[in-house]
Design an enzyme around this catalytic site. Structure first.
Site, PDB file in Angstrom:
ATOM      1  N   LYS A 105       0.832  -1.267   0.197  1.00 19.96           N
ATOM      2  CA  LYS A 105      -0.003  -0.143  -0.099  1.00 19.96           C
ATOM      3  C   LYS A 105       0.907   1.308  -0.108  1.00 19.96           C
ATOM      4  O   LYS A 105       0.608   2.262  -0.807  1.00 19.96           O
ATOM      5  CB  LYS A 105      -0.828  -0.116   1.161  1.00 19.96           C
ATOM      6  CG  LYS A 105      -1.613   1.212   1.436  1.00 19.96           C
ATOM      7  CD  LYS A 105      -2.449   1.172   2.569  1.00 19.96           C
ATOM      8  CE  LYS A 105      -1.954   1.676   3.941  1.00 19.96           C
ATOM      9  NZ  LYS A 105      -1.462   2.874   4.347  1.00 19.96           N
ATOM     10  N   ASN A 106       2.066   1.173   1.167  1.00 14.01           N
ATOM     11  CA  ASN A 106       2.684   2.504   1.095  1.00 14.01           C
ATOM     12  C   ASN A 106       3.759   2.747  -0.084  1.00 14.01           C
ATOM     13  O   ASN A 106       4.421   3.770   0.049  1.00 14.01           O
ATOM     14  CB  ASN A 106       3.307   2.413   2.427  1.00 14.01           C
ATOM     15  CG  ASN A 106       2.081   2.704   3.396  1.00 14.01           C
ATOM     16  OD1 ASN A 106       1.043   3.135   3.196  1.00 14.01           O
ATOM     17  ND2 ASN A 106       2.705   2.477   4.702  1.00 14.01           N
ATOM     18  N   CYS A 118      -5.672   7.630   8.690  1.00 14.06           N
ATOM     19  CA  CYS A 118      -6.141   7.022   9.907  1.00 14.06           C
ATOM     20  C   CYS A 118      -5.644   7.981  11.110  1.00 14.06           C
ATOM     21  O   CYS A 118      -4.783   8.714  11.171  1.00 14.06           O
ATOM     22  CB  CYS A 118      -5.065   5.762  10.145  1.00 14.06           C
ATOM     23  SG  CYS A 118      -5.976   4.387   9.458  1.00 14.06           S
ATOM     24  N   ARG A 171      -0.686  13.907  13.596  1.00 15.53           N
ATOM     25  CA  ARG A 171      -0.223  13.829  12.355  1.00 15.53           C
ATOM     26  C   ARG A 171      -0.340  15.197  11.368  1.00 15.53           C
ATOM     27  O   ARG A 171      -1.025  15.295  10.318  1.00 15.53           O
ATOM     28  CB  ARG A 171      -1.332  12.828  11.394  1.00 15.53           C
ATOM     29  CG  ARG A 171      -1.217  11.614  12.195  1.00 15.53           C
ATOM     30  CD  ARG A 171      -1.798  10.557  11.319  1.00 15.53           C
ATOM     31  NE  ARG A 171      -0.783   9.884  10.528  1.00 15.53           N
ATOM     32  CZ  ARG A 171      -1.096   8.806   9.278  1.00 15.53           C
ATOM     33  NH1 ARG A 171      -2.115   8.199   9.391  1.00 15.53           N
ATOM     34  NH2 ARG A 171       0.175   8.406   8.658  1.00 15.53           N
ATOM     35  N   ASP A 190       3.759   0.162  13.051  1.00 17.52           N
ATOM     36  CA  ASP A 190       2.540  -0.678  12.331  1.00 17.52           C
ATOM     37  C   ASP A 190       2.479  -1.934  12.767  1.00 17.52           C
ATOM     38  O   ASP A 190       1.331  -2.653  12.638  1.00 17.52           O
ATOM     39  CB  ASP A 190       2.717  -0.726  10.611  1.00 17.52           C
ATOM     40  CG  ASP A 190       2.658   0.798  10.263  1.00 17.52           C
ATOM     41  OD1 ASP A 190       1.584   1.232   9.889  1.00 17.52           O
ATOM     42  OD2 ASP A 190       3.760   1.436  10.054  1.00 17.52           O
ATOM     43  N   ARG A 237      -9.148  -0.664   3.655  1.00 20.97           N
ATOM     44  CA  ARG A 237      -8.416   0.472   2.916  1.00 20.97           C
ATOM     45  C   ARG A 237      -6.943  -0.098   2.806  1.00 20.97           C
ATOM     46  O   ARG A 237      -6.041   0.530   1.853  1.00 20.97           O
ATOM     47  CB  ARG A 237      -8.299   1.557   4.086  1.00 20.97           C
ATOM     48  CG  ARG A 237      -9.479   2.424   4.232  1.00 20.97           C
ATOM     49  CD  ARG A 237      -9.716   3.382   5.058  1.00 20.97           C
ATOM     50  NE  ARG A 237      -8.462   4.221   5.151  1.00 20.97           N
ATOM     51  CZ  ARG A 237      -8.230   5.340   6.027  1.00 20.97           C
ATOM     52  NH1 ARG A 237      -9.055   5.380   6.713  1.00 20.97           N
ATOM     53  NH2 ARG A 237      -6.942   5.930   5.766  1.00 20.97           N
TER      54      ARG A 237
HETATM   55  N1  EPU Z   1       4.939  14.128  11.851  1.00 16.89           N
HETATM   56  C1  EPU Z   1       4.969  15.342  12.365  1.00 16.89           C
HETATM   57  N2  EPU Z   1       4.967  16.390  11.489  1.00 16.89           N
HETATM   58  C2  EPU Z   1       5.401  16.226  10.146  1.00 16.89           C
HETATM   59  C3  EPU Z   1       5.581  14.815   9.816  1.00 16.89           C
HETATM   60  C4  EPU Z   1       5.444  13.823  10.705  1.00 16.89           C
HETATM   61  O1  EPU Z   1       4.681  15.732  13.667  1.00 16.89           O
HETATM   62  O2  EPU Z   1       5.379  17.188   9.369  1.00 16.89           O
HETATM   63  C5  EPU Z   1       5.133  13.232  13.164  1.00 16.89           C
HETATM   64  C6  EPU Z   1       3.777  12.223  12.793  1.00 16.89           C
HETATM   65  O3  EPU Z   1       2.593  12.648  13.204  1.00 16.89           O
HETATM   66  C7  EPU Z   1       3.976  10.765  13.325  1.00 16.89           C
HETATM   67  C8  EPU Z   1       5.707  10.968  13.249  1.00 16.89           C
HETATM   68  O4  EPU Z   1       6.055  12.292  12.769  1.00 16.89           O
HETATM   69  O5  EPU Z   1       4.088  10.984  14.791  1.00 16.89           O
HETATM   70  C9  EPU Z   1       6.147  10.125  11.936  1.00 16.89           C
HETATM   71  O6  EPU Z   1       5.479  10.489  10.796  1.00 16.89           O
HETATM   72  P1  EPU Z   1       5.654  10.258   9.405  1.00 16.89           P
HETATM   73  O7  EPU Z   1       5.622  11.135   8.525  1.00 16.89           O
HETATM   74  O8  EPU Z   1       6.876   9.298   9.352  1.00 16.89           O
HETATM   75  O9  EPU Z   1       4.541   9.181   8.916  1.00 16.89           O
HETATM   76  P2  EPU Z   1       3.834   9.009   7.700  1.00 16.89           P
HETATM   77  O10 EPU Z   1       4.615   9.330   6.547  1.00 16.89           O
HETATM   78  O11 EPU Z   1       2.448   9.909   8.010  1.00 16.89           O
HETATM   79  C10 EPU Z   1       3.863   6.730   6.952  1.00 16.89           C
HETATM   80  C11 EPU Z   1       2.919   5.511   6.775  1.00 16.89           C
HETATM   81  C12 EPU Z   1       2.391   5.061   7.862  1.00 16.89           C
HETATM   82  C13 EPU Z   1       3.806   4.383   8.799  1.00 16.89           C
HETATM   83  C14 EPU Z   1       4.568   5.447   9.187  1.00 16.89           C
HETATM   84  C15 EPU Z   1       6.184   5.041   9.638  1.00 16.89           C
HETATM   85  C16 EPU Z   1       2.171   5.938   4.506  1.00 16.89           C
HETATM   86  C17 EPU Z   1       0.963   6.530   3.604  1.00 16.89           C
HETATM   87  N3  EPU Z   1       1.985   5.981   5.882  1.00 16.89           N
HETATM   88  O12 EPU Z   1       3.193   7.807   7.514  1.00 16.89           O
HETATM   89  O13 EPU Z   1       1.481   3.822   7.684  1.00 16.89           O
HETATM   90  O14 EPU Z   1       3.075   3.972   9.922  1.00 16.89           O
HETATM   91  O15 EPU Z   1       5.058   6.284   7.858  1.00 16.89           O
HETATM   92  O16 EPU Z   1       6.614   4.174   8.895  1.00 16.89           O
HETATM   93  O17 EPU Z   1       3.324   5.994   4.022  1.00 16.89           O
HETATM   94  C18 EPU Z   1      -0.318   2.525   7.651  1.00 16.89           C
HETATM   95  O18 EPU Z   1       0.107   2.113   6.744  1.00 16.89           O
HETATM   96  O19 EPU Z   1      -1.114   2.060   8.243  1.00 16.89           O
HETATM   97  C19 EPU Z   1       0.379   3.890   8.274  1.00 16.89           C
HETATM   98  C20 EPU Z   1      -0.007   4.479   9.176  1.00 16.89           C
END
Ligand code: EPU
Length: 437
Positions: A18-19, A113, A118, A305, A418
Site C-alpha cells: 500500500k505505502n 487514520c 499527524r 505498524d 483500506r
Molecule cells: N510528524 C509530524 N510532522 C510532520 C510529519 C510527521 O509531527 O510534518 C510526526 C507524525 O505525526 C508521526 C511521526 O512524525 O508521529 C512520524 O510520521 P511520518 O511522517 O514518518 O509518518 P507518515 O509518513 O505519516 C507513513 C506511513 C504509515 C507508517 C509511518 C511510519 C504512509 C502513507 N503512511 O506515515 O503507515 O506507520 O510512515 O513508517 O506511507 C499505515 O500504513 O497504516 C500507516 C499508518
C-alpha cells in the site's frame, strides 16, 4: 463475523505494498507520458486515490486486475477536491506534481487514520526550502502552495524523520534541475521503490544512510516496461501474527527477510518458529510463547505498524510483555477492544530522558499521555463485539477474534479494506471461519 478457535494453516500470497503504490501513483504525474504499474493492490486507499486522480483529470485504466495505466497528460486541475482529499492521507503528496505542472496547488488538510495528530509541519518547512510559498487557510481547511519565482534546488534537513515527507522531497527535487540534498531522512524500504521508479524515469538519486541526494532533470521519461511494486511487509506481519497467535503454521509468499529482520528477531525471541525460504517465509507455532519487550522505531527497527498485531500475540505469551510506542502518540486504540475480550493491559510512562528528542511525533508536556503498555499473559480471550478504529488496529481485532473462543463481531471492516486486499478470502483459505455481512 468470526468464529474463533481454529489454528490458521497453509499459504498466503502478499499483495503489493500500500505505502508504495500510493506514492507511485502520485509520482506518475511527474512523468511525460503514460506509466504502467503492476502488482498494484486492490485496496480501499488505492481506489480512493484513483477517484481523486480522475477528478483532477488524470487518465486511469486497469489493464489487468493488478496492472494500472496512468495517463498524466490530461491532468487539468490544481485543486484537490475536499471530499476526495479528506479520504486519503497521501493527498498532500500531490504538492509535488501540481506545483511542477501548474506552479500552484490547493490541497485540503490531509485525512487518513487518526493514530495521532499527524501534522504536516515538516513537509511544509521542506516545501518552503525548495522555494514554494505555502499558506494554510483555516476558514476553508485548504493549504495553498505557489511557486511564483519557480522551485529551486535545496539542501534541507528534516528536524525529525518523516516517511511521506522524505518521499515528497524526493518527488519535488526530481523535477528541479541540479543537485538537492535532503538530510535526516526516513529509512523505510518503501522509499527505495520510489527511488527505483524515479531512476527509471531518468533521475539520479543516491541514498546514504539518512542522506538522500537527488540530481533533478527537466523532464521525466515514462517507463517502457511496467514497474513492479514490492510486496507489502505490513501485510506479512499481520499474517505471521495470525499464524502464531492461533497456534498455526503459515507460509507467506513474497515475504523477505531484508525488510522484516527486526520482526523475525522478535518472533525468535518469543520462541516461535521461522523458516526462511527463497521467496517466502514460514511462521509456525512450536510451543508456549515467551513475553517480549518492544520499543517501536523507524526502519530497520520494529515498526509502529507491527505493534498492534504483536500485542495480541503477547496476550498469548507467558509473563509480562511491554510495548513502548515512539512514532505516533495515539497507537493503542486497539487496547480497550482487546480488554473487552479479557486481555489484561496496563498503560504506563517509561522513564525517558529527553522526550522531545526520543519521540518522533512533536511531544508536548501538556498533551502527554502514557506511551507504553504492559500486557499480562497468558489470557484466555472470549468473544465480543469489537469496533475498528484504524487500519492496523482493525486487522489486529481480526487476529484477536480468531484466537478468542466463540463468535465475535468486528464492526467497521471497511477500514481494514483500506489496506488489506480481500482479507477474508485469504483468511478463509487458511482455515478461518470468517464471513462478511
Ligand atoms: N510528524 C509530524 N510532522 C510532520 C510529519 C510527521 O509531527 O510534518 C510526526 C507524525 O505525526 C508521526 C511521526 O512524525 O508521529 C512520524 O510520521 P511520518 O511522517 O514518518 O509518518 P507518515 O509518513 O505519516 C507513513 C506511513 C504509515 C507508517 C509511518 C511510519 C504512509 C502513507 N503512511 O506515515 O503507515 O506507520 O510512515 O513508517 O506511507 C499505515 O500504513 O497504516 C500507516 C499508518
Amino acid at each position: 463475523m468470526i468464529q474463533g478457535g481454529s489454528a490458521l494453516k497453509g499459504t498466503v500470497t502478499l499483495s503489493g505494498a500500500k505505502n508504495v503504490a500510493l506514492k507511485l501513483i502520485i509520482a506518475s504525474l511527474l512523468c511525460e507520458g503514460r506509466v504502467v504499474l503492476t502488482n498494484v493492490p486492490r485496496i480501499g486507499d488505492v481506489e480512493e486515490l484513483l477517484h481523486l486522480m480522475i477528478d483532477l483529470g488524470v487518465g486511469i485504466n486497469w489493464k489487468d486486475k493488478h496492472e494500472l495505466e496512468i495517463d498524466p497528460t490530461t491532468l487539468k486541475n490544481h485543486k484537490v477536491d475536499l471530499l476526495y482529499g479528506s479520504k486519503t492521507r497521501v493527498s498532500f503528496m500531490l504538492f509535488a506534481p501540481l506545483l511542477h505542472r501548474f506552479g500552484r496547488a490547493l490541497i485540503p488538510n490531509p485525512g487518513g487514520c487518526r493514530i495521532g495528530e499527524r501534522p504536516i509541519d515538516r513537509h511544509i518547512e521542506m516545501l518552503r526550502a525548495f522555494g514554494a510559498q505555502v499558506e494554510y487557510d483555516s476558514s476553508t481547511g485548504y493549504y495553498s502552495a505557489k511557486a511564483n519565482s519557480g522551485l529551486k534546488t535545496a539542501k534541507f534537513r528534516f528536524s525529525k524523520p518523516t516517511h511521506t515527507g522524505t518521499e515528497l522531497a524526493i518527488m519535488l527535487a526530481s523535477l528541479i534541475e541540479g543537485q538537492s540534498t535532503i538530510e535526516n531522512c526516513a529509512r523505510e524500504p518503501e522509499i527505495d521503490d520510489l527511488i527505483a521508479f524515479l531512476a527509471m524515469a531518468g533521475v539520479k538519486i543516491e541514498r546514504n544512510d539518512d542522506v538522500i541526494s537527488v540530481w533533478g532533470v527537466s523532464k521525466l521519461k515514462n517507463n517502457k516496461e511496467p514497474f513492479t511494486i514490492s510486496f507489502d511487509r505490513n501485510e506479512a506481519v499481520t499474517y505471521a501474527s495470525f499464524a502464531l497467535a492461533t497456534k498455526g503454521d503459515i507460509e507467506i509468499i513474497g515475504a523477505s527477510r531484508e525488510t522484516l529482520s527486526s520482526f523475525i528477531e522478535k518472533v525468535r525471541e518469543a520462541g516461535a518458529g521461522v523458516e526462511e525460504k527463497d521467496n517466502s517465509i514460514r511462521f509456525f507455532y512450536q510451543g508456549p510463547l515467551k513475553a517480549t519487550e518492544i520499543v517501536t522505531d523507524v526502519s530497520p527497527g520494529f515498526m509502529t505498524d507491527w505493534q498492534a498485531p504483536w500485542a495480541v500475540l503477547m496476550t498469548q505469551a507467558e509473563g509480562v510483555s511491554t510495548i513502548h510506542e515512539r512514532i505516533f502518540e495515539n497507537r493503542f486504540s486497539y487496547a480497550p477492544e482487546l480488554i473487552k475480550l479479557g486481555a489484561k493491559f496496563e498503560y504506563f510512562s517509561p522513564p525517558v530522558e529527553n522526550r522531545e528528542d526520543f519521540y518522533h511525533f512533536n511531544w508536548k508536556a501538556e498533551n502527554a499521555s502514557p506511551q507504553a503498555v504492559r500486557i499480562y499473559g497468558k489470557t484466555k480471550l472470549h468473544n465480543g463485539v469489537l469496533k475498528v478504529t484504524d487500519l492496523r488496529a482493525g486487522a489486529t481485532l481480526l487476529i484477536a477474534a480468531s484466537v478468542a473462543s466463540g463468535e465475535s463481531v468486528v464492526l467497521g471492516a471497511s477500514i481494514i479494506d483500506r489496506g488489506y486486499e480481500t482479507i477474508e478470502v485469504k483468511l478463509r483459505q487458511m482455515g478461518a471461519n470468517i464471513k462478511r455481512v
